[in-house]
Scaffold this motif. Structure first.
Motif, PDB file in Angstrom:
ATOM      1  N   ALA A   1       0.842  -1.192   0.000  1.00  4.44           N
ATOM      2  CA  ALA A   1       0.000   0.000   0.000  1.00  4.44           C
ATOM      3  C   ALA A   1       0.884   1.251   0.000  1.00  4.44           C
ATOM      4  N   GLY A   2       0.492   2.212  -0.820  1.00  5.81           N
ATOM      5  CA  GLY A   2       1.268   3.428  -0.988  1.00  5.81           C
ATOM      6  C   GLY A   2       2.253   3.370  -2.136  1.00  5.81           C
ATOM      7  N   GLY A   3       2.455   2.194  -2.682  1.00  6.96           N
ATOM      8  CA  GLY A   3       3.394   2.015  -3.778  1.00  6.96           C
ATOM      9  C   GLY A   3       2.794   2.348  -5.130  1.00  6.96           C
ATOM     10  N   SER A   4       3.589   2.092  -6.171  1.00  5.40           N
ATOM     11  CA  SER A   4       3.187   2.435  -7.534  1.00  5.40           C
ATOM     12  C   SER A   4       3.428   1.274  -8.483  1.00  5.40           C
ATOM     13  N   LEU A   5       2.630   1.234  -9.522  1.00  8.09           N
ATOM     14  CA  LEU A   5       2.819   0.315 -10.639  1.00  8.09           C
ATOM     15  C   LEU A   5       2.446   1.048 -11.911  1.00  8.09           C
TER      16      LEU A   5
ATOM     17  N   SER B   1     -12.827   7.062  -7.596  1.00  5.92           N
ATOM     18  CA  SER B   1     -11.961   6.451  -6.588  1.00  5.92           C
ATOM     19  C   SER B   1     -10.483   6.463  -6.960  1.00  5.92           C
ATOM     20  N   VAL B   2     -10.160   6.707  -8.225  1.00  8.73           N
ATOM     21  CA  VAL B   2      -8.749   6.712  -8.641  1.00  8.73           C
ATOM     22  C   VAL B   2      -8.279   8.092  -9.071  1.00  8.73           C
ATOM     23  N   LYS B   3      -9.186   9.042  -9.152  1.00  8.99           N
ATOM     24  CA  LYS B   3      -8.828  10.381  -9.623  1.00  8.99           C
ATOM     25  C   LYS B   3      -7.768  10.986  -8.706  1.00  8.99           C
ATOM     26  N   GLY B   4      -6.716  11.511  -9.311  1.00  8.73           N
ATOM     27  CA  GLY B   4      -5.621  12.088  -8.539  1.00  8.73           C
ATOM     28  C   GLY B   4      -4.531  11.095  -8.198  1.00  8.73           C
ATOM     29  N   ARG B   5      -4.823   9.798  -8.375  1.00  5.27           N
ATOM     30  CA  ARG B   5      -3.819   8.754  -8.093  1.00  5.27           C
ATOM     31  C   ARG B   5      -3.373   8.030  -9.361  1.00  5.27           C
TER      32      ARG B   5
ATOM     33  N   SER C   1       0.089   5.744  -5.154  1.00  2.00           N
ATOM     34  CA  SER C   1      -0.634   5.714  -3.872  1.00  2.00           C
ATOM     35  C   SER C   1      -1.638   4.568  -3.839  1.00  2.00           C
ATOM     36  N   LEU C   2      -1.188   3.405  -4.223  1.00  2.00           N
ATOM     37  CA  LEU C   2      -2.097   2.263  -4.329  1.00  2.00           C
ATOM     38  C   LEU C   2      -2.649   1.866  -2.963  1.00  2.00           C
ATOM     39  N   LYS C   3      -3.875   1.388  -2.996  1.00  5.52           N
ATOM     40  CA  LYS C   3      -4.595   0.970  -1.798  1.00  5.52           C
ATOM     41  C   LYS C   3      -5.005  -0.490  -1.945  1.00  5.52           C
ATOM     42  N   PRO C   4      -5.210  -1.186  -0.833  1.00  2.00           N
ATOM     43  CA  PRO C   4      -5.655  -2.585  -0.949  1.00  2.00           C
ATOM     44  C   PRO C   4      -6.928  -2.737  -1.771  1.00  2.00           C
ATOM     45  N   GLU C   5      -7.798  -1.753  -1.740  1.00  2.00           N
ATOM     46  CA  GLU C   5      -9.042  -1.854  -2.520  1.00  2.00           C
ATOM     47  C   GLU C   5      -8.817  -1.705  -4.024  1.00  2.00           C
ATOM     48  N   ASP C   6      -7.589  -1.397  -4.447  1.00  3.49           N
ATOM     49  CA  ASP C   6      -7.262  -1.382  -5.873  1.00  3.49           C
ATOM     50  C   ASP C   6      -6.926  -2.775  -6.390  1.00  3.49           C
TER      51      ASP C   6
END
Length: 127
Positions: free
Chosen positions: A14-18, A63-67, A85-90
């Motif tokens: 969580a918080g990482g990027s792909l 839910s993803v706008k800005g990320r 800023s990935l979240k578990p719900e992604d």
């Protein structure tokens, strides 16, 4: 007939990027809008982001706008989804899709407008 191949998925904290990539072949890529959708376990497929055929217009689910950022490189026949800023719900299988209409004048969130789909790439976000 266009073919789409996604890549770039994986496991991230969580918080990482792909960054997901979707390589297209077999059709004039630059004349069709592209979209990203995702499907989590036991949930319906949902719209994530779309980009117009010329790259000038983008649209995101709230839910993803800005990320997340969708982009395309028409010279490389590739569309990207930068996810920060990935979240578990992604967590989901992410699919890219090509719009079935030539130069649609708007970006569509409706899955039925997309005629061709990739095989999907798994994104897993851990706590």
């Amino acid at each position: 007939q266009v073919q789409l191949v996604e890549s770039g998925g994986g496991l991230v904290q969580a918080g990482g990027s792909l960054r997901l990539s979707c390589a297209a072949s077999g059709r004039t890529f630059s004349t069709y809008g592209m979209g990203w959708f995702r499907q989590a376990p036991d949930k319906e497929r949902e719209f994530v982001a779309a980009i117009s055929w010329d790259g000038r217009t983008t649209h995101y689910t709230a839910s993803v706008k800005g990320r997340f950022t969708i982009s395309r490189d028409n010279a490389e026949n590739t569309v990207y989804l930068q996810m920060n800023s990935l979240k578990p719900e992604d967590t989901a299988v992410y699919y890219c899709a090509a719009d079935g209409s030539y130069q649609r004048p708007y970006t569509s969130t409706f899955s039925g407008h997309y005629a061709t789909w990739g095989q999907g790439t798994q994104v897993t976000v851990s706590l």
